[in-house]
Each structure stands twice: as C-alpha cells, then as structure tokens.
Write a protein that holds these residues in place. Structure first.
Motif, short mmCIF file in Angstrom:
data_model
loop_
_atom_site.label_atom_id
_atom_site.label_comp_id
_atom_site.label_asym_id
_atom_site.label_seq_id
_atom_site.Cartn_x
_atom_site.Cartn_y
_atom_site.Cartn_z
N VAL A 28 43.64 24.54 29.57
CA VAL A 28 42.81 25.74 29.77
C VAL A 28 41.82 25.51 30.93
O VAL A 28 41.61 26.38 31.78
CB VAL A 28 42.07 26.10 28.46
N ALA A 29 41.21 24.32 30.91
CA ALA A 29 40.25 24.02 31.98
C ALA A 29 40.95 23.97 33.35
O ALA A 29 40.39 24.43 34.36
CB ALA A 29 39.56 22.70 31.69
N ALA A 30 42.18 23.44 33.36
CA ALA A 30 42.91 23.37 34.62
C ALA A 30 43.25 24.77 35.14
O ALA A 30 43.15 25.04 36.35
CB ALA A 30 44.17 22.54 34.45
N VAL A 31 43.66 25.65 34.23
CA VAL A 31 43.97 27.03 34.65
C VAL A 31 42.72 27.71 35.19
O VAL A 31 42.75 28.42 36.21
CB VAL A 31 44.58 27.81 33.48
N ALA A 32 41.60 27.48 34.50
CA ALA A 32 40.35 28.09 34.96
C ALA A 32 39.96 27.53 36.34
O ALA A 32 39.50 28.27 37.23
CB ALA A 32 39.24 27.82 33.95
N ALA A 33 40.13 26.21 36.54
CA ALA A 33 39.80 25.61 37.84
C ALA A 33 40.72 26.14 38.93
O ALA A 33 40.27 26.41 40.07
CB ALA A 33 39.91 24.09 37.75
N LEU A 34 42.01 26.31 38.61
CA LEU A 34 42.94 26.85 39.60
C LEU A 34 42.58 28.28 39.97
O LEU A 34 42.63 28.66 41.15
CB LEU A 34 44.37 26.77 39.05
N ALA A 35 42.19 29.08 38.97
CA ALA A 35 41.80 30.46 39.26
C ALA A 35 40.54 30.50 40.13
O ALA A 35 40.45 31.29 41.08
CB ALA A 35 41.57 31.21 37.94
N ALA A 36 39.58 29.62 39.80
CA ALA A 36 38.35 29.59 40.61
C ALA A 36 38.64 29.15 42.04
O ALA A 36 38.08 29.70 43.00
CB ALA A 36 37.35 28.65 39.95
N THR A 37 39.55 28.17 42.18
CA THR A 37 39.90 27.72 43.52
C THR A 37 40.59 28.82 44.31
O THR A 37 40.35 29.00 45.52
CB THR A 37 40.79 26.48 43.45
N THR A 38 41.46 29.58 43.63
CA THR A 38 42.15 30.68 44.30
C THR A 38 41.17 31.75 44.77
O THR A 38 41.24 32.24 45.91
CB THR A 38 43.19 31.29 43.36
N VAL A 39 40.24 32.10 43.90
CA VAL A 39 39.23 33.10 44.28
C VAL A 39 38.39 32.58 45.44
O VAL A 39 38.07 33.31 46.40
CB VAL A 39 38.35 33.44 43.06
N ASP A 40 38.06 31.30 45.39
CA ASP A 40 37.26 30.71 46.46
C ASP A 40 38.04 30.69 47.77
O ASP A 40 37.48 30.92 48.85
CB ASP A 40 36.88 29.28 46.06
N ALA A 41 39.34 30.43 47.71
CA ALA A 41 40.17 30.41 48.92
C ALA A 41 40.25 31.80 49.54
O ALA A 41 40.21 31.95 50.77
CB ALA A 41 41.56 29.88 48.60
N VAL A 42 40.37 32.83 48.69
CA VAL A 42 40.40 34.20 49.21
C VAL A 42 39.10 34.53 49.92
O VAL A 42 39.07 35.13 51.00
CB VAL A 42 40.69 35.19 48.07
N ALA A 43 37.99 34.10 49.32
CA ALA A 43 36.69 34.35 49.95
C ALA A 43 36.55 33.58 51.27
O ALA A 43 36.02 34.10 52.26
CB ALA A 43 35.57 33.97 49.00
N ALA A 44 37.04 32.34 51.29
CA ALA A 44 36.93 31.53 52.51
C ALA A 44 37.81 32.07 53.62
O ALA A 44 37.52 31.88 54.81
CB ALA A 44 37.30 30.08 52.20
N ARG A 45 38.90 32.77 53.23
CA ARG A 45 39.84 33.28 54.24
C ARG A 45 39.35 34.54 54.92
O ARG A 45 39.87 34.93 55.96
CB ARG A 45 41.18 33.54 53.56
N ALA A 46 38.37 35.20 54.38
CA ALA A 46 37.87 36.45 54.97
C ALA A 46 37.49 36.22 56.43
O ALA A 46 36.95 35.17 56.78
CB ALA A 46 36.68 36.96 54.17
N PRO A 47 37.74 37.19 57.30
CA PRO A 47 37.48 37.00 58.73
C PRO A 47 36.01 36.70 59.02
O PRO A 47 35.11 37.14 58.32
CB PRO A 47 37.91 38.34 59.35
N LEU A 48 35.80 35.93 60.08
CA LEU A 48 34.47 35.61 60.57
C LEU A 48 34.27 36.25 61.94
O LEU A 48 35.21 36.42 62.72
CB LEU A 48 34.28 34.10 60.70
N ARG A 49 33.05 36.60 62.24
CA ARG A 49 32.70 37.08 63.58
C ARG A 49 31.92 35.95 64.28
O ARG A 49 30.81 35.60 63.85
CB ARG A 49 31.87 38.35 63.51
N VAL A 50 32.53 35.39 65.30
CA VAL A 50 31.94 34.27 66.01
C VAL A 50 31.86 34.63 67.50
O VAL A 50 32.85 35.11 68.08
CB VAL A 50 32.76 32.98 65.81
N ARG A 51 30.71 34.41 68.07
CA ARG A 51 30.50 34.70 69.49
C ARG A 51 30.07 33.42 70.20
O ARG A 51 29.08 32.80 69.82
CB ARG A 51 29.46 35.80 69.67
#
Length: 425
Positions: A28-51
């Motif tokens: 159960v803890a592993a599934v929860a960690a995998l879900a958290a990592t997936t959500v975190d990866a989606v957030a990290a993948r969001a585009p950045l504006r860099v100048r």
C-alpha cells in the motif's frame, strides 16, 4: 524525467521495510509513493518560461554579463545550467531559480551559445524533469576592442598638456607651414624662425600643419604558423598568434582614426583573403574584415600581400607575422626589399614566453633534468634562428618589433607613432 534522490531514498526504505513490516502494508505504501511520484512528475513536466539575456557581440577576453530569468516555476524548484564551450566560458555555469553570470570569449569569430537547460523538481521533491528551454544564441566575438580604444584614448590625451586646456602639439612632424606665433618654452628650437624673431624683436616659431591623411596598412598573416598558441603571463588560457595579431591590427586602426590617418588591411596566406583599402575612420571596417578569419594549414606568401599594397602612394606597412620558422622568414626576406623601395615597413611578431623560460638558467643553479635539457636545446635553436631572421630583415631596410602578447598591440602602435614622428610616412 528522472527520480530525485528523495525518491530513491523512499524506494530503499520501502524495500527494507519488507523485513519488519507485513508486505500488504508495504505494498500500500509503495502504491501511494508511486502515485505521489507520478503526480510530482506531471507537475515537474509543466512548461517553464525562461529568458536568457546575453550580448550579441563580445570582445575577446573581456567579460560580459549573462542572465537567465525563470518565470512560472510555482512551487517547483528549478536549477538552470548554461553549457560551456572551450571558446565561450561561462562562470558560474549553474544557479538555483535563475543565473547571473559572466561569459568570456576566448576566440574571435561567430559562435553558437548552447541552449539553457533547466531541471525542475516537483513540489514533493520526488521527480525531476529536464527542460531545454531556449534555443542556441548567436554571438559574434570581436578582437579586444576595449584595449584598442584605451590605446587610442591615450594617444589622443597625449596631445594635450593639461586636460581641456592647452594643446601640447601634433602627433608627428608637420611639414606644411601654417603660421607664425610667439615661441613657448616647450617648442622645438629647430622650429624657431630667426628672421621673424629679428624683425619682431621677440622669439618667434613656425607652426606647421599636423601630418594627417597618411596611409597605414596592416598585413595580417593567416598561414599555418599563426595557429600556434601563446600564453600571456598570468593568463589561464592560451591564445593563438593570430588572435594577438588581429588585436594589434584593431589597435592600429583605432589609433589611426584618432590621429586622422587612413588605415587599411590585407589578410593573406597563399592568397589574399580579405582587404580593406586605406580610408578615414576605417577602424570598424578593419574589425569587420578580420574578426572571423582563421588560419589555414598552408605556407604564407608575403609577396601576394605586398602586391596588394601597391606602389602608388607611400604608406607605413605593418606586417603582423611570426618569425620562428626559418622557411617562413626566408619568404619574407625575399619579399621585403621590393616593398621598402616605396614604403616604410615594420615587421611585428610576438615572442613566446615558454621558449624564453626554457632557455633561462635555473634559479637554484642545479643541473636540469633530461627533458628540460632537451627543451633548452630546441628552444635555443629556435630563438637563434629568430635572431638571425630579425637581423637580416633589419639589414634589408625594415624595422622589426617584438613584444610579449600582452604588450604586443602597444609595441606596434608605438612603432607607428615613432615612424609618424620621424616623418617616415
């Protein structure tokens, strides 16, 4: 996407937990960690504006500002990195949340600064995503123009005794009579007009119009020898002999602009590769013609460049080359007599501090090791050949200028001003 160190530690902890905790709870803890990592990866993948802000033109060896601004990061942690090139060095190369650095160009020419890479870590710190957030930036690197402008400014200021007050005199010996005036203590006694002094009853001197509109031509050797590196004392990186020569050509053009002469250039190896005819205010044109040129693995033919100079009007011809190789010096020796019939000729070459260090005696008086002894023999032969070439060029009517890389531009400019003061052009 890649897991963060925090995610790796969490996975190791879950694996060790299997030894003491029932496996359903670990699952159960592993599934929860995998879900958290997936959500975190989606957030990290969001585009950045860099100048990224970097000057489109740099001067070789002169630091310039480079900044990277990150927008839209939100709760993510962002670390940016500017990849370095051997010819474009950035320090520091990495920064958190942005970058405020200096970029230094070590080679002239046209360069592509690589894209900035941004690594975004999700809000939970479990996943990271690398973004290539900018395209390559085109950067043109000119010779060391600030040093050339400093030399031109020094020459301009030397024409005044007191800043903003009284003029000290012309750079160069005037030959055209302008007017008479009262003698002043710093005037050349040779210019005293004794007839006018007797008539007026007070010391009177001739004033001559300043020599301007003289032609100065820089011949820049692009042959194989100019690719050899030289290291100025205290410098972390070596530069090529061609870089040093083009810096001197830029300084020569800047000083000619300052004193009202016409400057041109001819870049050559076994053929003429660039040419700017002498004209007023040609410093920018000379830099544009030379800034992207690179040496080629061929033997130079000075006669080709001398023919491009022509014989229609007397000029000061400054040959920026290397005298180390006896074969190259022989070609120059054969061509110099043709040019000195019409023009004043200066042959300029930068010295090599490493060669001079190899022939210097050991400070402690001990015998050198075998490798040092062999280097000393080779360096001695090279420097002896250079001395013979210098003496022969002088015998044939040209002036030879040699200086360390850091003093080379100033030495070339000094030779030009000496020739101008002696009315040799």
């Amino acid at each position: 996407m890649s897991p963060s160190p925090r995610a790796v530690v969490l996975a190791v902890a879950l694996a060790l937990a299997l030894l003491v905790v029932p496996w359903p709870l670990v699952l159960v803890a592993a599934v929860a960690a995998l879900a958290a990592t997936t959500v975190d990866a989606v957030a990290a993948r969001a585009p950045l504006r860099v100048r990224r802000t970097v000057p489109a033109r740099l001067a070789r060896g002169v630091p310039a500002g480079l900044s990277v601004l990150v927008e839209g990061a939100g709760a993510r942690r962002v670390r940016v990195r500017q990849p370095r090139l051997p010819d474009l060095w950035c320090e520091p190369a990495e920064g958190d949340g942005g970058l405020d650095a200096e970029v230094v160009a070590h080679r002239r020419g046209h360069h592509l600064l690589p894209p900035v890479v941004a690594r975004a870590t999700g809000p939970l710190g479990l996943a990271r995503w690398d973004h290539r957030v900018t395209g390559p930036a085109e950067v043109d690197v000119d010779p060391d123009l600030p040093a050339a402008r400093r030399l031109a400014s020094a020459v301009r200021q030397a024409r005044f005794r007191d800043p903003g007050l009284r003029r000290r005199g012309a750079v160069g010996l005037g030959t055209d009579f302008d007017r008479l005036r009262d003698y002043q203590p710093d005037d050349d006694v040779r210019h005293v007009n004794w007839v006018a002094t007797a008539r007026r009853g007070r010391p009177t001197t001739n004033v001559y119009r300043e020599d301007t509109e003289r032609d100065v031509v820089a011949l820049v050797d692009l042959g194989r020898l100019m690719a050899a590196p030289v290291r100025p004392p205290g410098a972390a990186d070596a530069v090529t002999r061609l870089d040093v020569a083009i810096d001197a050509a830029a300084a020569l053009a800047a000083v000619a602009d300052a004193v009202g002469d016409r400057c041109g250039t001819v870049a050559f190896d076994d053929e003429v590769r660039a040419r700017v005819r002498p004209r007023r205010a040609s410093g920018a044109a000379v830099v544009r013609a030379l800034h992207a040129l690179e040496p080629r693995p061929v033997d130079s033919d000075p006669e080709v460049a001398f023919r491009a100079v022509g014989t229609t009007k007397r000029a000061l011809v400054v040959v920026l080359t290397d005298l180390v190789d006896p074969a190259a010096a022989a070609a120059l020796l054969d061509a110099v007599p043709v040019l000195v019939r019409r023009h004043a000729v200066v042959v300029a070459s930068c010295t090599d501090a490493d060669l001079e260090a190899d022939v210097a005696p050991d400070a402690d008086g001990t015998a050198p090791d075998p490798d040092a002894a062999r280097r000393r023999v080779v360096a001695t032969r090279v420097l002896d050949a250079r001395d013979r070439a210098r003496a022969e060029i002088t015998r044939r009517g040209a002036t030879v200028v040699e200086a360390r890389p850091e003093r080379f531009s100033a030495a070339v400019v000094a030779a030009y001003l000496d020739a101008k003061a002696a009315a040799r052009l």
